[in-house]
Scaffold this motif. Structure first.
Motif, PDB file in Angstrom:
ATOM      1  N   LYS A  41     -56.476 -40.039   4.139  1.00  0.00           N
ATOM      2  CA  LYS A  41     -56.517 -39.941   4.369  1.00  0.00           C
ATOM      3  C   LYS A  41     -55.739 -40.641   5.952  1.00  0.00           C
ATOM      4  O   LYS A  41     -54.813 -41.196   5.618  1.00  0.00           O
ATOM      5  CB  LYS A  41     -58.179 -41.084   5.779  1.00  0.00           C
ATOM      6  N   GLY A  42     -55.866 -39.760   7.111  1.00  0.00           N
ATOM      7  CA  GLY A  42     -54.484 -39.196   7.700  1.00  0.00           C
ATOM      8  C   GLY A  42     -53.006 -38.728   7.253  1.00  0.00           C
ATOM      9  O   GLY A  42     -52.631 -38.241   7.710  1.00  0.00           O
ATOM     10  N   MET A  43     -53.223 -38.559   5.899  1.00  0.00           N
ATOM     11  CA  MET A  43     -51.903 -37.374   5.022  1.00  0.00           C
ATOM     12  C   MET A  43     -52.128 -36.284   4.903  1.00  0.00           C
ATOM     13  O   MET A  43     -52.525 -35.483   5.064  1.00  0.00           O
ATOM     14  CB  MET A  43     -51.517 -37.920   2.857  1.00  0.00           C
ATOM     15  N   PRO A  44     -50.654 -35.373   5.183  1.00  0.00           N
ATOM     16  CA  PRO A  44     -50.359 -33.930   5.310  1.00  0.00           C
ATOM     17  C   PRO A  44     -51.127 -33.372   3.960  1.00  0.00           C
ATOM     18  O   PRO A  44     -50.929 -33.702   2.971  1.00  0.00           O
ATOM     19  CB  PRO A  44     -49.010 -33.796   5.759  1.00  0.00           C
ATOM     20  N   VAL A  45     -51.296 -32.168   4.093  1.00  0.00           N
ATOM     21  CA  VAL A  45     -51.712 -31.320   3.038  1.00  0.00           C
ATOM     22  C   VAL A  45     -51.180 -30.213   3.366  1.00  0.00           C
ATOM     23  O   VAL A  45     -51.726 -29.560   3.931  1.00  0.00           O
ATOM     24  CB  VAL A  45     -53.233 -31.461   2.601  1.00  0.00           C
ATOM     25  N   LEU A  46     -51.206 -29.224   2.414  1.00  0.00           N
ATOM     26  CA  LEU A  46     -50.912 -27.718   2.167  1.00  0.00           C
ATOM     27  C   LEU A  46     -51.119 -27.523   1.347  1.00  0.00           C
ATOM     28  O   LEU A  46     -51.733 -27.074   0.163  1.00  0.00           O
ATOM     29  CB  LEU A  46     -48.919 -27.507   1.787  1.00  0.00           C
TER      30      LEU A  46
END
Length: 316
Positions: A41-46
């Motif tokens: 939760k709260g982390m970026p993703v590509l």
């Protein structure tokens, strides 16, 4: 008749060309994610979508609705675009698909990509019975427990996290596995969830070690591993070595200590003998040097030369 035949041939060629182009445009793109389909939760993703060099626009859909769109920017990579999700939340978790467009026609949708947000609930506990070290052919059972009531549990093996097992339950579920083989070796974690895309924190890892049944009794580490992967073989051999290492090194250290102490005692005795021999030698040399000097001193003090001569002759 001739004109009709020509028209039919032209129509057939046109339809064939149209089907070829139409089929090419409708071919589905490829979609993948970095770094993983499970995102805290709260982390970026590509999210990456790959189509064809002719594509002029890409769209990303979440649960059947348009989420983002963009056009290729680099000429050398016109067949690939990247969509960035700044923060993973309950609203951005779900099933994604992507499309690309050539002129006015859109491609088929890509295969679904399910993104999961983790860290939403408490941390479950994972255990394995009868233990984490078993012989090939036996059965094991993973037990996952989450005190916070849930309705679904997932069990994942590291390296194969895209294919998790799942069971329904409120507090605790069991994942029976077996008969196990060396392919089941690895590190496992479990999660609890209320839906397929919102999971709890991961449990602590549990490592399962599976050994072959034809292990040599006097050396458990020499195991038949012809069916295992080279890296798995290395891991198993290394772990078996460390299992045998404590007793081996205790015995070896004891022997080395005894040999070292015996060597030190021997060196001490040799030093004492050498020192004693040197001391005796110095005393003897001093005695030999003292005899002529004593004769000369007495020769000077004696009144009777004949007596001194006799004594010195006696010493010589």
């Amino acid at each position: 008749m001739t004109s009709t035949l020509t028209a039919l041939l032209f129509l057939g060629e046109f339809l064939h060309t149209g089907e070829t182009e139409f089929g090419k445009i409708l071919s589905k793109p490829i979609i993948w994610v970095k770094p993983n389909f499970m995102i805290p939760k709260g982390m970026p993703v590509l999210i990456w979508c790959q189509g064809t060099p002719e594509a002029i626009e890409y769209q990303l859909h979440l649960e059947g609705h348009l989420y983002a769109q963009q056009s290729p920017k680099q000429l050398e990579r016109r067949n690939t675009v990247m969509f960035r999700i700044p923060k993973m939340t309950l609203l951005t978790a779900g099933q994604y698909r992507c499309f690309y467009r050539i002129k006015e026609l859109w491609s088929k949708p890509s295969d679904p990509l399910d993104l999961v947000v983790t860290g939403m609930y408490d941390t479950p506990t994972l255990s394995v019975h009868p233990g984490n070290k078993v012989i090939s052919g036996k059965n094991v059972t993973f037990s996952c427990r989450l005190d916070t009531a849930t309705n679904k549990f997932f069990l994942l093996k590291e390296g194969r996290s895209s294919h998790p097992q799942h069971r329904y339950g409120n507090i605790q579920v069991e994942f029976p596995i077996g008969p196990v083989t060396t392919a089941h070796r690895g590190t496992y974690r479990c999660f609890g969830s209320y839906n397929n895309h919102a999971w709890s924190f991961p449990s602590k890892p549990v490592k399962l070690l599976v050994t072959e049944t034809n292990t040599i009794s006097f050396s458990p580490y020499f195991t038949s591993l012809s069916s295992a992967e080279p890296w798995d073989t290395y891991l198993l051999a290394t772990e078996a070595e460390f299992q045998q290492a404590p007793a081996f090194w205790d015995h070896t250290a004891h022997n080395i200590l005894q040999i070292g102490l015996a060597f030190l005692v021997l060196m001490a005795l040799m030093c004492l003998l050498v020192d004693y021999w040197l001391c005796r030698k110095r005393i003897q040399e001093q005695a030999n040097r003292a005899s002529p000097q004593e004769c000369r001193r007495r020769f000077r003090t004696q009144r009777t030369p004949g007596q001194m001569t006799k004594r010195c002759a006696g010493h010589s």
